[in-house]
Write an enzyme that holds these catalytic residues in place. Structure first.
Site, PDB file in Angstrom:
ATOM      1  N   THR A 406       0.831  -1.206   0.000  1.00  0.00           N
ATOM      2  CA  THR A 406       0.000   0.000   0.000  1.00  0.00           C
ATOM      3  C   THR A 406       0.866   1.257   0.000  1.00  0.00           C
ATOM      4  O   THR A 406       2.019   1.234   0.393  1.00  0.00           O
ATOM      5  CB  THR A 406      -0.948   0.031   1.212  1.00  0.00           C
ATOM      6  OG1 THR A 406      -1.611  -1.207   1.299  1.00  0.00           O
ATOM      7  CG2 THR A 406      -1.957   1.138   1.130  1.00  0.00           C
ATOM      8  N   GLU A 445      -6.622  -8.254  -3.189  1.00  0.00           N
ATOM      9  CA  GLU A 445      -7.379  -7.594  -2.109  1.00  0.00           C
ATOM     10  C   GLU A 445      -8.422  -8.497  -1.458  1.00  0.00           C
ATOM     11  O   GLU A 445      -8.786  -8.297  -0.291  1.00  0.00           O
ATOM     12  CB  GLU A 445      -8.065  -6.341  -2.668  1.00  0.00           C
ATOM     13  CG  GLU A 445      -8.164  -5.211  -1.672  1.00  0.00           C
ATOM     14  CD  GLU A 445      -6.817  -4.584  -1.392  1.00  0.00           C
ATOM     15  OE1 GLU A 445      -6.479  -4.447  -0.206  1.00  0.00           O
ATOM     16  OE2 GLU A 445      -6.082  -4.244  -2.343  1.00  0.00           O
ATOM     17  N   ASP A 448      -8.379  -9.860   1.990  1.00  0.00           N
ATOM     18  CA  ASP A 448      -8.760  -9.055   3.160  1.00  0.00           C
ATOM     19  C   ASP A 448     -10.099  -9.516   3.748  1.00  0.00           C
ATOM     20  O   ASP A 448     -10.478  -9.095   4.839  1.00  0.00           O
ATOM     21  CB  ASP A 448      -8.846  -7.565   2.805  1.00  0.00           C
ATOM     22  CG  ASP A 448      -7.501  -6.854   2.954  1.00  0.00           C
ATOM     23  OD1 ASP A 448      -6.514  -7.507   3.323  1.00  0.00           O
ATOM     24  OD2 ASP A 448      -7.451  -5.632   2.721  1.00  0.00           O
ATOM     25  N   SER A 473      -8.453  -1.407   6.160  1.00  0.00           N
ATOM     26  CA  SER A 473      -8.021  -0.593   7.294  1.00  0.00           C
ATOM     27  C   SER A 473      -7.525   0.774   6.845  1.00  0.00           C
ATOM     28  O   SER A 473      -7.048   1.554   7.673  1.00  0.00           O
ATOM     29  CB  SER A 473      -6.888  -1.300   8.030  1.00  0.00           C
ATOM     30  OG  SER A 473      -7.321  -2.550   8.473  1.00  0.00           O
ATOM     31  N   GLY A 494      -1.516  -2.369   6.316  1.00  0.00           N
ATOM     32  CA  GLY A 494      -2.543  -3.322   6.728  1.00  0.00           C
ATOM     33  C   GLY A 494      -3.314  -2.753   7.910  1.00  0.00           C
ATOM     34  O   GLY A 494      -3.592  -1.557   7.964  1.00  0.00           O
TER      35      GLY A 494
HETATM   36  N1  GLU Z   1      -5.244  -4.463   2.079  1.00  0.00           N
HETATM   37  C1  GLU Z   1      -5.025  -3.658   3.234  1.00  0.00           C
HETATM   38  C2  GLU Z   1      -6.241  -2.856   3.601  1.00  0.00           C
HETATM   39  O1  GLU Z   1      -6.985  -2.479   2.759  1.00  0.00           O
HETATM   40  C3  GLU Z   1      -3.891  -2.737   3.058  1.00  0.00           C
HETATM   41  C4  GLU Z   1      -2.626  -3.500   2.904  1.00  0.00           C
HETATM   42  C5  GLU Z   1      -1.442  -2.813   3.448  1.00  0.00           C
HETATM   43  O2  GLU Z   1      -1.484  -1.635   3.783  1.00  0.00           O
HETATM   44  O3  GLU Z   1      -0.427  -3.477   3.531  1.00  0.00           O
HETATM   45  O4  GLU Z   1      -6.458  -2.601   4.734  1.00  0.00           O
END
Ligand code: GLU
Length: 592
Positions: A406, A445, A448, A473, A494
């Site tokens: 991200t 994704e 998640d 998140s 995350g």
């Molecule tokens: N997939 C995660 C989320 O949407 C973000 C992943 C990350 O920041 O490493 O919360």
């Protein structure tokens, strides 16, 4: 059924030295103070692209799209048109904050047990689920950029794509972080011909300091610039995406072993055609006179940061010592995470989400924080039913997600408009599949979603479902004071995104730090787990030791998050700030 693509020797994409390029000279350094607009991102080339748009008269939205499109080239393992994200926009003219939900969506064929192995009845190992077609959601980033450009921009999307295409065509310098991310993904990347050709040229990760070109992505951006996003959402690029999901382009003889089966997914061209960007009202809490706006579902970012702030507001952190302040930060975060895990998912009714953010609920939840000792984790969720006053008993919890992928960017323009934008392809390297001939990675994704129910007998709000968006998140956040912008901030990481943003807010608003200090400070993350995940510098600090004496125990993690932010100082002065060290440090700049 797998399509086997031979791992052919391809013309060298990797050249020894960077040729002179048309893209502007990158700004240097993680902190910049000035006027006329500002950009902060993880990457100097992307920050420079945004500053150029601002200098050429574009607004914050135009510049944010240019930064994002450039990051799709230079930070392809963290973001890109194969992924999704959440875009928060402050409009200076109306004083309103709007959001765009460009989250990836599950195909219409997705079932609740999509991540359960039918042969064993057990959930797939994470890497087996990730490196597959199943994990790829319908990407939302390109639709987000297009929507933002039409709604608030001053130029069409094509104006942002063309300079980013030039970066892809002419090449960019590989930095140590990029090289390491390929090295960490070498086994997954080598499974797929197009990924290995692009990122493992000659069979090895590109060396730091070399130049990498991505002509396929340049052509993809050019095609979208010419034909519009329909080329992606239903057109020829879309057909190639669907092909890669349904028939992962597995290499005939991968250079490295991979211990799992590579499973196809069910995404169709109709799924791509049906993708829509949503515009939910932002979450909002009042915090000590500040107004804090964030992202609503399917992200849990806004509600979890907001609930934790409401809990923290019950005590005056400025009058407490640092250990007590941080103790309350950790405990409030654990309580808010218990509620997030129990209640927040794509289909959470808005009244329930808003109920989590009421002061009455916070008053009830906050009585669980014992100043003398850390509660045993996990703590139980509360009951946001409008009847408050009693303290509930504690038990129950959920598994953490420690993503490291991200990316986040923050942009402000001379008119006072602001974009806070977090975007992702989930894991570093997404699902590992570069769409053949198109030069971008697909996301993973959909991992998640919770693979199996996590809430005991209570319903799990984050199980997979057809057309559903997995809980995120991501927490792009804008803070106003007396109706005027004070701060915009966000981070990857995350589920640690939530605690990173929360800790930066507490550092800046309560603990007397400047924004650069608040971003640089050592981090600790309590997401309702037995131990606090913390950076070594936090664990070793006097506060870290003081917290241990209150019963907090630690799991060390080298780095948590990679934030960017802008603070709006008096008289139009801007303080743009990125990481000084984490992720190889970020890049901030101002127009003047
Ligand atoms: N997939 C995660 C989320 O949407 C973000 C992943 C990350 O920041 O490493 O919360």
């Amino acid at each position: 059924m797998r399509r086997l693509i031979p791992l052919a020797v391809i013309p060298a994409l990797l050249l020894p030295a960077a040729p002179a390029s048309a893209h502007p000279t990158p700004p240097s350094g993680p902190t910049a103070t000035g006027y006329g607009g500002a950009v902060a991102s993880v990457d100097p080339t992307a920050t420079a692209a945004g500053l150029k748009v601002l200098r050429d008269g574009g607004n914050a939205v135009d510049a944010a799209i240019a930064v994002a499109a450039t990051l799709g080239v230079t930070e392809p393992f963290s973001s890109g048109i194969g992924g999704g994200g959440f875009f928060v926009y402050y409009d200076a003219r109306t004083g309103r904050i709007s959001t765009l939900d460009g989250r990836e969506t599950a195909p219409r064929t997705m079932t609740e047990t999509a991540f359960v192995d039918p042969a064993t009845g057990a959930p797939y190992a994470f890497q087996e689920a990730r490196v597959s077609g199943i994990s790829a959601g319908i990407p939302g980033s390109l639709a987000t950029w297009d929507t933002a450009a039409r709604r608030w921009g001053t130029r069409p999307l094509s104006a942002a794509l063309r300079p980013a295409a030039d970066v892809a065509r002419q090449g960019f310098t590989v930095d140590a972080t990029f090289a390491q991310q390929v090295t960490d993904n070498a086994a997954a990347f080598s499974q797929f011909g197009p990924t290995a050709q692009l990122y493992l040229p000659g069979g090895a990760p590109p060396a730091a300091g070399s130049t990498l070109r991505n002509p396929d992505l340049a052509a993809t951006y050019d095609l979208i610039a010419r034909r519009g996003v329909g080329a992606f959402y239903g057109g020829e690029i879309g057909r190639d995406i669907v092909g890669a999901v349904q028939h992962p382009p597995v290499a005939a003889s991968p250079a490295r072993p991979w211990p799992y089966a590579i499973r196809p997914g069910g995404m169709t061209l109709d799924d791509l055609r049906a993708y829509d960007v949503r515009s939910p009202a932002p979450t909002h809490v009042g915090y000590r006179g500040y107004d804090v706006y964030g992202m609503a579902t399917p992200s849990s970012g806004g509600s979890t940061v907001g609930e934790a702030l409401n809990l923290l507001e019950r005590s005056d952190l400025r009058k407490l010592d640092k250990v007590q302040s941080l103790h309350r930060y950790l405990e409030a975060s654990a309580l808010a995470f218990a509620d997030r895990n129990r209640y927040v998912g794509d289909y959470t009714p808005r009244p329930l989400l808003d109920a989590l953010l009421t002061d009455g609920y916070a008053a009830e939840r906050a009585c669980q924080i014992d100043p003398a000792r850390a509660a045993a984790k996990p703590v139980a969720p509360g009951v946001p039913d409008g009847r408050y006053g009693r303290c509930a008993s504690t038990s129950g919890g959920a598994a953490p997600d420690l993503g490291l992928s991200t990316t986040n960017l923050t942009v402000a323009d001379k008119w006072g408009n602001i974009v806070e934008y977090t975007l992702t392809i989930e894991q570093i390297g997404g699902n590992g599949i570069v769409v053949p001939g198109r030069g971008f990675l697909l996301n993973n994704e959909l991992t998640d979603f919770n693979f199996t129910p996590t809430q005991g007998t209570a319903p799990d709000p984050n199980l997979p479902g057809p057309g559903k968006r997995p809980r995120s998140s991501m927490a792009p956040t804008i803070v106003l004071q007396h109706g005027k912008p004070l701060l915009a901030v966000g981070s990857p990481g995350g589920s640690t995104i939530i605690t990173t943003v929360l800790q930066i807010l507490v550092n800046r608003l309560d603990l007397g730090m400047t924004l650069p200090e608040a971003i640089a400070a050592p981090r600790a993350s309590q997401r309702n787990t037995a131990t606090v995940t913390a950076e070594p510098a936090f664990i070793g600090s006097p506060e870290g030791q003081g917290l241990a004496a209150l019963g907090h125990t630690y799991t060390p993690m080298a780095e948590i998050g990679a934030a960017t932010g802008i603070e709006f100082l008096p008289h139009g002065k801007l303080l743009a700030s990125a990481e000084p060290v984490r992720r190889g440090s970020g890049s901030a700049g101002t127009v003047r």
